[in-house]
Scaffold this motif. Sequence first.
Motif, PDB file in Angstrom:
ATOM      1  N   LYS A   1       5.457  -1.398   1.954  1.00 51.12           N
ATOM      2  CA  LYS A   1       4.543  -0.275   2.164  1.00 51.12           C
ATOM      3  C   LYS A   1       5.268   1.056   1.961  1.00 51.12           C
ATOM      4  CE  LYS A   1       3.117   1.108   6.317  1.00 51.12           C
ATOM      5  NZ  LYS A   1       2.527   1.095   7.630  1.00 51.12           N
TER       6      LYS A   1
ATOM      7  N   GLU B   1       0.828  -1.207   0.000  1.00 50.07           N
ATOM      8  CA  GLU B   1       0.000   0.000   0.000  1.00 50.07           C
ATOM      9  C   GLU B   1       0.864   1.260   0.000  1.00 50.07           C
ATOM     10  OE1 GLU B   1      -1.185   1.072   4.477  1.00 50.07           O
ATOM     11  OE2 GLU B   1      -2.012  -0.824   3.783  1.00 50.07           O
TER      12      GLU B   1
ATOM     13  N   ASP C   1       9.808  -1.613   3.447  1.00 52.52           N
ATOM     14  CA  ASP C   1       8.885  -0.505   3.692  1.00 52.52           C
ATOM     15  C   ASP C   1       9.624   0.835   3.698  1.00 52.52           C
ATOM     16  OD1 ASP C   1       7.005  -2.481   3.983  1.00 52.52           O
ATOM     17  OD2 ASP C   1       6.874  -2.308   6.159  1.00 52.52           O
TER      18      ASP C   1
END
Length: 173
Positions: free
Chosen positions: A109, A80, A127
Amino acid sequence: MHPYTPIREYRPTRPKRLQRWDPVFKILSKFNRDWVFGWKMRNRLYRFMGVQLAADSSGIFIGRETWIGDNLPEVIHIGEGVVMGWRCVLIADNTQMMPPSVAPIYLGKKVFLGQGVTIMPGVTIGDYAQIGTNALVTHDVEPYTVAAGVPAKPIRKLTPEEIALRDSPQYLG
């Protein structure tokens, strides 16, 4: 880095619904790269083609002319809040090696890829990592790291201010 799997071993385990749609996926991939679709439509088409987008794909921005391997899109996982610049290339299969092989690509992410980044098979980008423009990523990138170059090498860690900016509502992803 993830181990490579020979393509001939991978193909039989590929879901039938994806094998059946291969010619359509190739056409959709071409349209998705070259036509002026909005980013929401591009995300829907990539999800339909089999790319593993995060559950909340509303924060994922995939730039125009980006090529996400249309041979085996289901082994590419995008987290995401990922932002990809124009003309990025994600290659999950390597047909230049003998025997040809495939390895998954994982984008964590809030990853930021600059314009023209190429990611090779078997790479995991952690991330909040940031990859510089025109970089060639051949090895895993640690979380909260800025990497650039050909091949991409870590340059520095992100500062707390940069991390806070990525978490703010004004951030693209």
